[in-house]
Design an enzyme around this catalytic site. Structure first.
Site, PDB file in Angstrom:
ATOM      1  N   ASP A   1     -42.923   6.723 -17.145  1.00  0.00           N
ATOM      2  CA  ASP A   1     -41.666   6.044 -16.873  1.00  0.00           C
ATOM      3  C   ASP A   1     -41.316   5.641 -18.420  1.00  0.00           C
ATOM      4  OD1 ASP A   1     -39.833   3.760 -16.792  1.00  0.00           O
ATOM      5  OD2 ASP A   1     -40.669   3.410 -14.477  1.00  0.00           O
TER       6      ASP A   1
ATOM      7  N   LEU B   1     -39.584   3.077 -19.232  1.00  0.00           N
ATOM      8  CA  LEU B   1     -39.773   1.494 -19.449  1.00  0.00           C
ATOM      9  C   LEU B   1     -41.178   1.344 -20.201  1.00  0.00           C
ATOM     10  CD1 LEU B   1     -38.050  -0.697 -19.001  1.00  0.00           C
ATOM     11  CD2 LEU B   1     -39.318  -1.108 -17.036  1.00  0.00           C
ATOM     12  N   SER B   2     -41.872   2.064 -20.364  1.00  0.00           N
ATOM     13  CA  SER B   2     -43.373   2.244 -20.921  1.00  0.00           C
ATOM     14  C   SER B   2     -43.427   2.867 -22.223  1.00  0.00           C
ATOM     15  CB  SER B   2     -44.500   2.898 -19.999  1.00  0.00           C
ATOM     16  OG  SER B   2     -45.586   3.126 -20.513  1.00  0.00           O
ATOM     17  N   PRO B   3     -43.788   1.826 -22.991  1.00  0.00           N
ATOM     18  CA  PRO B   3     -44.074   2.365 -24.376  1.00  0.00           C
ATOM     19  C   PRO B   3     -45.235   3.049 -24.852  1.00  0.00           C
ATOM     20  CG  PRO B   3     -44.585  -0.023 -24.614  1.00  0.00           C
ATOM     21  CD  PRO B   3     -43.898   0.310 -22.910  1.00  0.00           C
TER      22      PRO B   3
ATOM     23  N   SER C   1     -46.444   4.998 -22.365  1.00  0.00           N
ATOM     24  CA  SER C   1     -46.051   6.483 -21.990  1.00  0.00           C
ATOM     25  C   SER C   1     -45.274   7.390 -22.884  1.00  0.00           C
ATOM     26  CB  SER C   1     -44.926   6.248 -20.993  1.00  0.00           C
ATOM     27  OG  SER C   1     -45.451   5.876 -19.608  1.00  0.00           O
TER      28      SER C   1
END
Length: 226
Positions: free
Chosen positions: A13, A15-17, A19
């Site tokens: 996602d 939104l996930s750093p 990631s």
């Protein structure tokens, strides 16, 4: 004829750093290891709810650690990552549902540009502190990634359809079935077995499972180009 590439699924996602970090590392290794990397846009909010987990930012000591961790990882992984100024608004209020639906539409219609569009969305939210929720923001990321304005607009319209919404839900549910409690997760299919690896800091273990060589987050072939 060489051995058949092993399939790796990366559930992520924007939104996930973490990631982003895992994404960049695997993109670097996709032409070094004998793998078929499959990108799986997922919805972090759904995974957190399903698993009963809480965002690290909601736990003060974890939030403090994460802020310092990102600063070090920026240099170590060589990704221009930094915290948004209004972190809680970006992460906890605005979220990423629109962006992940758009990436799902991209994956369905134009998977060849999914890597580039995903990266541009991360660049917006986790490097330049820009919006990823408004239609014009998503279109700007898509066009910067190489899509035409017409293509991007068409996908934006499709991102609100039942087909796209259901696909994102199914991909998120698949991550949950693999045991996800956050993102990213990398699922390796090796010799008839399935291995789920959580986070961006377990790539050495992933290399071991694949029988491949780990050369650090920036392998020499990539480092020469940076």
């Amino acid at each position: 004829m060489g051995p058949v590439p092993r399939t790796l699924e990366l559930f992520y996602d924007v939104l996930s750093p973490y990631s982003w970090l895992g994404f960049e590392i695997l993109c670097r290794y996709q032409n070094i290891w004998n793998i078929n990397l499959q990108l799986r846009p997922s919805f972090l909010g759904g995974i957190m709810k399903d698993s009963g987990n809480k965002a690290p930012a909601l736990i003060p000591r974890k939030a403090q650690y994460m802020a310092n961790d990102i600063k070090v990882l920026r240099q170590h992984v060589q990704v221009p990552i930094q915290f948004p100024k209004d972190f809680f608004s970006v992460i906890l209020e605005k979220g990423s549902l629109s962006a992940m639906r758009f990436l799902t539409a991209v994956n369905l219609e134009h998977p060849e540009v999914l890597e580039n569009v995903s990266r541009e969305l991360w660049m917006r939210v986790w490097s330049r502190d820009e919006d990823i929720t408004q239609p014009q923001s998503i279109l700007a990321a898509a066009e910067k990634a190489g899509m035409s304005a017409e293509q991007a607009q068409g996908l934006l319209e499709k991102s609100s359809t039942s087909k796209v919404k259901n696909q994102l839900k199914e991909t998120t549910e698949a991550a949950c079935r693999y045991g996800a409690f956050g993102l990213p997760i990398t699922v390796a299919h090796v010799d008839g077995q399935t291995h789920m690896v959580f986070g961006s800091d377990r790539m050495e273990l992933l290399a071991y499972l694949l029988g491949e060589k780990w050369m650090g987050p920036v392998p020499p072939a990539v480092n020469a180009r940076l």
